[in-house]
Design a protein around this motif. Structure first.
Motif, mmCIF file in Angstrom:
data_model
loop_
_atom_site.group_PDB
_atom_site.id
_atom_site.type_symbol
_atom_site.label_atom_id
_atom_site.label_comp_id
_atom_site.label_asym_id
_atom_site.label_seq_id
_atom_site.Cartn_x
_atom_site.Cartn_y
_atom_site.Cartn_z
ATOM 1 N N PRO A 38 44.656 40.167 48.945
ATOM 2 C CA PRO A 38 43.483 39.321 49.146
ATOM 3 C C PRO A 38 42.249 39.858 48.419
ATOM 4 N N PHE A 39 41.353 38.941 48.090
ATOM 5 C CA PHE A 39 40.086 39.359 47.496
ATOM 6 C C PHE A 39 39.342 40.271 48.475
ATOM 7 N N TRP A 40 38.709 41.306 47.938
ATOM 8 C CA TRP A 40 37.820 42.149 48.744
ATOM 9 C C TRP A 40 36.579 42.444 47.907
ATOM 10 N N ARG A 41 35.526 42.914 48.583
ATOM 11 C CA ARG A 41 34.279 43.212 47.881
ATOM 12 C C ARG A 41 34.145 44.725 47.707
ATOM 13 N N PRO A 42 34.336 45.236 46.490
ATOM 14 C CA PRO A 42 34.235 46.683 46.252
ATOM 15 C C PRO A 42 32.787 47.164 46.337
ATOM 16 N N THR A 43 32.622 48.474 46.340
ATOM 17 C CA THR A 43 31.293 49.076 46.395
ATOM 18 C C THR A 43 31.096 50.052 45.239
ATOM 19 N N MET A 44 29.850 50.288 44.919
ATOM 20 C CA MET A 44 29.492 51.184 43.821
ATOM 21 C C MET A 44 29.708 52.647 44.213
ATOM 22 N N PRO A 45 30.047 53.484 43.228
ATOM 23 C CA PRO A 45 30.133 54.920 43.510
ATOM 24 C C PRO A 45 28.782 55.463 43.986
ATOM 25 N N ARG A 46 28.843 56.479 44.820
ATOM 26 C CA ARG A 46 27.666 57.223 45.315
ATOM 27 C C ARG A 46 26.783 56.392 46.241
ATOM 28 N N THR A 47 26.324 55.200 45.796
ATOM 29 C CA THR A 47 25.387 54.429 46.613
ATOM 30 C C THR A 47 26.086 53.585 47.675
ATOM 31 N N GLY A 48 27.327 53.180 47.421
ATOM 32 C CA GLY A 48 28.006 52.302 48.342
ATOM 33 C C GLY A 48 27.505 50.875 48.312
ATOM 34 N N GLN A 49 26.692 50.533 47.316
ATOM 35 C CA GLN A 49 26.157 49.171 47.198
ATOM 36 C C GLN A 49 27.286 48.191 46.869
ATOM 37 N N PRO A 50 27.435 47.107 47.646
ATOM 38 C CA PRO A 50 28.503 46.138 47.349
ATOM 39 C C PRO A 50 28.272 45.425 46.027
ATOM 40 N N LEU A 51 29.331 45.156 45.304
ATOM 41 C CA LEU A 51 29.240 44.341 44.088
ATOM 42 C C LEU A 51 29.016 42.886 44.486
ATOM 43 N N SER A 52 28.475 42.097 43.552
ATOM 44 C CA SER A 52 28.221 40.683 43.854
ATOM 45 C C SER A 52 29.465 39.836 43.652
ATOM 46 N N VAL A 53 30.534 40.417 43.100
ATOM 47 C CA VAL A 53 31.786 39.692 42.907
ATOM 48 C C VAL A 53 32.846 40.229 43.867
ATOM 49 N N LYS A 54 33.818 39.379 44.190
ATOM 50 C CA LYS A 54 35.001 39.817 44.912
ATOM 51 C C LYS A 54 36.123 40.038 43.905
ATOM 52 N N MET A 55 37.073 40.899 44.258
ATOM 53 C CA MET A 55 38.087 41.300 43.289
ATOM 54 C C MET A 55 39.477 41.367 43.898
ATOM 55 N N THR A 56 40.475 41.235 43.040
ATOM 56 C CA THR A 56 41.849 41.623 43.306
ATOM 57 C C THR A 56 42.479 41.938 41.958
ATOM 58 N N ASN A 57 43.785 42.196 41.917
ATOM 59 C CA ASN A 57 44.430 42.594 40.662
ATOM 60 C C ASN A 57 45.860 42.075 40.589
ATOM 61 N N PHE A 58 46.339 41.930 39.339
ATOM 62 C CA PHE A 58 47.758 41.785 39.023
ATOM 63 C C PHE A 58 48.203 43.045 38.295
ATOM 64 N N VAL A 64 39.837 49.638 40.932
ATOM 65 C CA VAL A 64 39.127 49.634 42.205
ATOM 66 C C VAL A 64 37.900 50.529 42.087
ATOM 67 N N THR A 65 36.987 50.363 43.024
ATOM 68 C CA THR A 65 35.828 51.241 43.100
ATOM 69 C C THR A 65 35.339 51.297 44.540
ATOM 70 N N ASP A 66 34.840 52.462 44.940
ATOM 71 C CA ASP A 66 34.205 52.607 46.248
ATOM 72 C C ASP A 66 33.254 53.798 46.195
ATOM 73 N N LYS A 67 32.531 53.998 47.275
ATOM 74 C CA LYS A 67 31.495 55.026 47.313
ATOM 75 C C LYS A 67 32.058 56.422 47.100
ATOM 76 N N ILE A 68 33.210 56.690 47.696
ATOM 77 C CA ILE A 68 33.754 58.052 47.657
ATOM 78 C C ILE A 68 34.557 58.313 46.388
ATOM 79 N N GLY A 69 35.449 57.388 46.038
ATOM 80 C CA GLY A 69 36.367 57.629 44.928
ATOM 81 C C GLY A 69 35.875 57.212 43.565
ATOM 82 N N GLY A 70 34.859 56.331 43.514
ATOM 83 C CA GLY A 70 34.332 55.872 42.234
ATOM 84 C C GLY A 70 35.282 54.934 41.509
ATOM 85 N N TYR A 71 35.029 54.736 40.221
ATOM 86 C CA TYR A 71 35.835 53.836 39.396
ATOM 87 C C TYR A 71 37.182 54.484 39.078
ATOM 88 N N ARG A 72 38.267 53.698 39.249
ATOM 89 C CA ARG A 72 39.588 54.270 38.989
ATOM 90 C C ARG A 72 40.641 53.165 39.044
#
Length: 213
Positions: A38-58, A64-72
């Motif tokens: 399902p689509f989810w709303r990722p967050t920016m590294p360090r700040t935890g600010q939510p992105l304005s887009v929702k995401m999923t993948n094939f 993915v991205t989140d506050k703790i792990g960053g872009y990966r």
């Protein structure tokens, strides 16, 4: 007199590359994929600010991205723990036609832009295989795409992308900043409102993650 912006080598815009039926088939694939990823709303590294887009993948890997792990890239959905849905054959075919790369894409990021969503200028540079092009497909409402150079603050050019358009960022363009300034709501009827409340735009971005040995 200021120097005009010059499109970087490796940038290609293919207007209307996909027919309406091809676009609909990809949207149906996205809808089916939501059951597993399902689509989810990722967050920016360090700040935890939510992105304005929702995401999923094939694909085998998903961005993915989140506050703790960053872009990966990860093999599983960050909320369900399930592996990502298989890449649709239509996307693999487009990659083989347009990417000019010896192996297939491993990831396809699916971004859902709501009518008020945008994406700041950025470079896709979280992959080992930075020698592979990025192939991006627009579905749904029109969007204003902005392309710059390899450094922030330089000259940029903008263009409107319509549903069915395909953009390829290869060569020098692979290292250029780009983003989405705005969405033009109500300019497409492609996205069924039962699955995409409020409509918007779906962007499919295929990438090769691991470098070829």
């Amino acid at each position: 007199m200021s120097t005009p912006y010059v499109m970087p080598d490796g940038f290609r815009l293919l207007p209307g590359k996909l027919s309406r039926s091809e676009q609909q088939a990809l949207i149906e694939a996205v809808i089916a994929a939501q059951e597993k990823a399902p689509f989810w709303r990722p967050t920016m590294p360090r700040t935890g600010q939510p992105l304005s887009v929702k995401m999923t993948n094939f694909g085998m890997l998903g961005w993915v991205t989140d506050k703790i792990g960053g872009y990966r890239y990860e093999p599983c959905h960050p909320e369900t723990g399930e592996t990502w849905p298989t890449m649709p054959d239509a996307l693999t075919g487009l990659w083989r036609e347009l990417a000019n790369y010896p192996v297939d894409a491993e990831a396809c990021l699916v971004n859902w832009y709501a009518p008020d969503s945008k994406m700041g200028l950025h470079i896709d540079w979280d992959e080992e295989a930075t020698d592979a092009a990025v192939v991006s497909i627009s579905l749904g409402d029109k969007a204003r795409f902005r392309l710059g150079g390899p450094k922030r603050g330089g000259k940029t050019a903008s263009m409107v992308l319509s549903s069915g358009d395909v953009v390829v960022l290869g060569g020098a363009a692979r290292r250029c900043y780009h983003g989405i300034d705005r969405i033009y709501p109500g300019t497409s009827t492609l996205l069924p409102p039962d699955y995409f409340p409020g409509g918007g735009r779906i962007n499919l971005t295929m990438r090769r993650v691991k470098r070829v040995s």
